[in-house]
Design a protein around this motif. Sequence first.
Motif, PDB file in Angstrom:
ATOM      1  N   GLY A  26      -9.817  17.898  24.069  1.00 44.66           N
ATOM      2  CA  GLY A  26     -10.713  16.797  24.360  1.00 44.66           C
ATOM      3  C   GLY A  26     -10.511  16.247  25.757  1.00 44.66           C
ATOM      4  N   LEU A  28     -10.844  14.580  29.216  1.00 50.53           N
ATOM      5  CA  LEU A  28     -11.755  13.551  29.681  1.00 50.53           C
ATOM      6  C   LEU A  28     -12.041  13.656  31.169  1.00 50.53           C
ATOM      7  CD1 LEU A  28     -10.282  10.499  27.780  1.00 50.53           C
ATOM      8  CD2 LEU A  28     -12.113  12.014  27.113  1.00 50.53           C
ATOM      9  N   ASN A  39      -7.192  11.093  26.072  1.00 48.08           N
ATOM     10  CA  ASN A  39      -7.463  10.288  24.874  1.00 48.08           C
ATOM     11  C   ASN A  39      -6.355   9.289  24.577  1.00 48.08           C
ATOM     12  OD1 ASN A  39      -9.869  11.589  24.518  1.00 48.08           O
ATOM     13  ND2 ASN A  39      -8.998  13.137  23.192  1.00 48.08           N
ATOM     14  N   ASN A  99      -4.288  10.203  17.668  1.00 46.31           N
ATOM     15  CA  ASN A  99      -4.970   9.895  18.904  1.00 46.31           C
ATOM     16  C   ASN A  99      -6.273  10.645  19.110  1.00 46.31           C
ATOM     17  OD1 ASN A  99      -3.112   8.075  20.738  1.00 46.31           O
ATOM     18  ND2 ASN A  99      -1.765   9.491  19.669  1.00 46.31           N
ATOM     19  N   PHE A 100      -6.495  11.742  18.417  1.00 46.20           N
ATOM     20  CA  PHE A 100      -7.641  12.587  18.700  1.00 46.20           C
ATOM     21  C   PHE A 100      -8.802  12.393  17.727  1.00 46.20           C
ATOM     22  CE2 PHE A 100      -4.828  15.939  20.945  1.00 46.20           C
ATOM     23  CZ  PHE A 100      -4.729  15.085  22.026  1.00 46.20           C
ATOM     24  N   GLY A 102     -10.220   9.482  17.001  1.00 46.26           N
ATOM     25  CA  GLY A 102     -11.107   8.482  17.564  1.00 46.26           C
ATOM     26  C   GLY A 102     -11.548   7.445  16.540  1.00 46.26           C
ATOM     27  N   PHE A 201     -10.700  16.693  14.820  1.00 50.23           N
ATOM     28  CA  PHE A 201     -11.673  15.901  15.553  1.00 50.23           C
ATOM     29  C   PHE A 201     -12.836  15.556  14.629  1.00 50.23           C
ATOM     30  CE2 PHE A 201      -9.556  17.682  19.224  1.00 50.23           C
ATOM     31  CZ  PHE A 201      -9.631  16.659  20.149  1.00 50.23           C
ATOM     32  N   ARG A 224     -17.083  12.500  18.900  1.00 48.60           N
ATOM     33  CA  ARG A 224     -16.533  11.149  18.975  1.00 48.60           C
ATOM     34  C   ARG A 224     -15.607  10.962  20.171  1.00 48.60           C
ATOM     35  NH1 ARG A 224     -14.147   8.619  13.509  1.00 48.60           N
ATOM     36  NH2 ARG A 224     -16.361   8.893  12.919  1.00 48.60           N
ATOM     37  N   VAL A 225     -14.865  11.996  20.563  1.00 51.82           N
ATOM     38  CA  VAL A 225     -13.945  11.900  21.685  1.00 51.82           C
ATOM     39  C   VAL A 225     -14.203  13.040  22.656  1.00 51.82           C
ATOM     40  CG1 VAL A 225     -12.141  10.780  20.316  1.00 51.82           C
ATOM     41  CG2 VAL A 225     -12.176  13.267  20.512  1.00 51.82           C
TER      42      VAL A 225
END
Length: 254
Positions: A26, A28, A39, A99-100, A102, A201, A224-225
């Motif tokens: 994921g 960013l 994330n 954390n992943f 979201g 996820f 979502r992430v």
Amino acid sequence: MAASISLAYSFSSCITSRTSVYRDIGLLSQNRNDNPKVNGVPRSRLRIVCGLAEEERPSVECGNYAQGKTTGGSPGSSQVSRREVILRTSSLSMLAFLNFRGERPDYLGVQKSVPSLALCPATPNCISTAEEINDPGHYVPPWTYNPEEGRGKKKPASKEQAMQELIEVVENTRPDNFTPRIVKKTDDYVYVEYESPFFKFIDDVEFWFPPGNRSLVEYRSASRVGNQDFNINRKRIKALRQGLEKKGWRSVGF
């Protein structure tokens, strides 16, 4: 996703593809220096042994553990104990899970100001029938369950029948092995969470039967992430559409 992937410190090297690695991490940012976290997780804590060629590895800090090196402990220590491997694997698995996944967006559902599903963010990992047709990166056409050149003339389906057909296709279609879970269902709206098979996820997918006599269904599918989705959302919607076409549905205008 089609490829198998595991977190760092597994007993065998990761079996994966570049696409699945980028997707499940994921990322960013394309520039690691501009984005010290992934994330919310410090990059220094994300150690991933990918088993890939150097130029194919994702832009996160791959640790040196694959070569039997450590980042701490007594001087001269060059091997990681089996217990340490197990403990680190467990810790990173929990870290990734926490954390992943979201947070569920608070803007889901039919918007009140202008009745429609929500628009997409600027990121390319979302598609929606609510977007403008001149935004091909996000726009997708709605569906009709009573096409004029089809069962709409012969034997039109009721909204209740169409809803049951949609639910059946959702429950039995798993593109990229994402698991669907219907979170909310009313007489004109369905919200489904799709969970990825490895890092868990969540993608948020909605379907709405707007009022009127056109037998339309609008939808929105968004990760979502992360930033990129490598066409996961489009592939999902295409698979669902193909399943629904077998029941008489069609896309509108395409």
